[in-house]
Design an enzyme around this catalytic site. Structure first.
Site, PDB file in Angstrom:
ATOM      1  N   ASN A   1       0.257  -1.078   0.258  1.00  0.00           N
ATOM      2  CA  ASN A   1       0.285   0.333   0.313  1.00  0.00           C
ATOM      3  C   ASN A   1       1.054   1.171   0.369  1.00  0.00           C
ATOM      4  OD1 ASN A   1      -2.126   1.527  -0.117  1.00  0.00           O
ATOM      5  ND2 ASN A   1      -2.369   1.534   2.166  1.00  0.00           N
TER       6      ASN A   1
ATOM      7  N   HIS B   1       0.925   4.846   1.055  1.00  0.00           N
ATOM      8  CA  HIS B   1       0.215   6.084   2.409  1.00  0.00           C
ATOM      9  C   HIS B   1       0.267   7.736   2.307  1.00  0.00           C
ATOM     10  CE1 HIS B   1      -2.691   6.617   5.503  1.00  0.00           C
ATOM     11  NE2 HIS B   1      -0.971   7.452   6.550  1.00  0.00           N
TER      12      HIS B   1
ATOM     13  N   SER C   1       5.021   7.535   2.311  1.00  0.00           N
ATOM     14  CA  SER C   1       5.010   6.036   2.702  1.00  0.00           C
ATOM     15  C   SER C   1       4.902   4.508   1.655  1.00  0.00           C
ATOM     16  CB  SER C   1       4.863   5.205   4.040  1.00  0.00           C
ATOM     17  OG  SER C   1       5.135   6.653   4.656  1.00  0.00           O
TER      18      SER C   1
ATOM     19  N   ASP D   1      -2.340   0.679   8.329  1.00  0.00           N
ATOM     20  CA  ASP D   1      -1.588   1.100   7.945  1.00  0.00           C
ATOM     21  C   ASP D   1      -0.280   0.729   8.657  1.00  0.00           C
ATOM     22  OD1 ASP D   1      -3.716   4.249   7.434  1.00  0.00           O
ATOM     23  OD2 ASP D   1      -2.429   2.767   6.284  1.00  0.00           O
TER      24      ASP D   1
HETATM   25  C1  GRF Z   1      -2.748   9.471  -2.925  1.00  0.00           C
HETATM   26  O1  GRF Z   1      -2.017  10.320  -2.107  1.00  0.00           O
HETATM   27  C2  GRF Z   1      -2.532   7.826  -1.971  1.00  0.00           C
HETATM   28  O2  GRF Z   1      -1.223   7.654  -0.892  1.00  0.00           O
HETATM   29  C3  GRF Z   1      -3.904   7.584  -0.982  1.00  0.00           C
HETATM   30  O3  GRF Z   1      -4.773   7.910  -1.811  1.00  0.00           O
HETATM   31  C4  GRF Z   1      -4.312   8.940  -2.914  1.00  0.00           C
HETATM   32  C5  GRF Z   1      -4.406   8.402  -4.625  1.00  0.00           C
HETATM   33  O4  GRF Z   1      -4.143   8.828  -5.197  1.00  0.00           O
HETATM   34  N1  GRF Z   1      -3.781   6.385  -0.445  1.00  0.00           N
HETATM   35  P1  GRF Z   1      -4.338   8.707  -6.609  1.00  0.00           P
HETATM   36  O5  GRF Z   1      -5.953   7.693  -6.682  1.00  0.00           O
HETATM   37  O6  GRF Z   1      -3.437   7.028  -7.071  1.00  0.00           O
HETATM   38  O7  GRF Z   1      -4.284   9.639  -7.960  1.00  0.00           O
END
Ligand code: GRF
Length: 217
Positions: free
Chosen positions: A109, A111, A138, A147
């Site tokens: 994932n 984050h 991260s 997380d």
């Molecule tokens: C990103 O900032 C990611 O870290 C978070 O959600 C946002 C999604 O962006 N989990 P995208 O859909 O990849 O543009």
């Protein structure tokens, strides 16, 4: 080494998905994205996948009364593509422990914070509220605790006095598009592994997250 099979889960715009699609197309990641699954219908990330010729599926969580029932259906769908790696890219669902257990060591994932700081949502506004000087993103292995899985790679950005949550999010997203393909590339090249709650790169246990160099564009 066989080309790895990746299934990507999304909920929205899919800019991280696009970075992974580009990295696979350029050969930086030795893998093919065999499916993109969204829990929300008609999101832009699905269009990005279709434009790249990748199979897409929508499994709308609103059609399930129970979280466990949704996760079981999601697992069956994912397994039908026989992935080596499951990648959460802006996938905004909390997954059950049973689900996560099935993909231990092969689910990643991204984050938008420097974990363990700011687990959960609204990370950019919370960093601003705390007057943080440094913020970032991260990439971590997914565990049942939200997380909290072993962090592999992080990227830092400065927080500017005039920042809003939107301007900070945009600066972090640029770095996300660098670190996520890197970690997925390591996994698919069988350089990155997971054991007993820890991440290993080239057989070396990561005692702390690796950091993307500040000047890395
Ligand atoms: C990103 O900032 C990611 O870290 C978070 O959600 C946002 C999604 O962006 N989990 P995208 O859909 O990849 O543009």
């Amino acid at each position: 080494m066989s080309t790895k099979r990746i299934v990507v889960l999304i909920s929205g715009s899919g800019s991280n998905l696009q970075a992974l699609i580009n990295a696979c197309a350029q050969g930086d990641i030795q893998a093919s994205i065999v499916a993109v699954i969204s829990n929300r219908p008609r999101v832009y990330g699905l269009e990005r996948a279709q434009a790249a010729g990748i199979e897409t599926q929508t499994l709308d969580h609103k059609n399930f009364a129970e979280r466990a029932a949704f996760d079981q259906a999601l697992k069956a769908l994912i397994d039908s593509f026989q992935p080596d790696l499951v990648v959460l890219a802006g996938f905004m669902r909390i997954l059950t422990a049973e689900f996560v257990q099935a993909y231990t060591g092969r689910m990643l994932n991204i984050h938008p914070s420097l974990l363990p700081a700011y687990k959960g949502v609204h990370t950019h506004q919370r960093a601003l509220d705390d007057q943080a000087q440094i913020h970032g993103a991260s990439v971590h292995f997914v565990t049942a605790e939200l997380d909290a899985g072993a962090v592999v790679l992080q990227a830092e950005v400065p927080v500017l006095a005039e920042d809003t949550a939107e301007t900070l999010a945009a600066r972090v997203l640029v770095k996300e598009h660098r670190i996520y393909p890197q970690v997925v590339a390591w996994f698919c090249a069988e350089r990155l592994s997971y054991q007993d709650g820890a991440a290993y790169l080239d057989g070396q246990r990561l005692l702390a997250p690796l950091k993307l160099k500040h000047n890395a564009v």
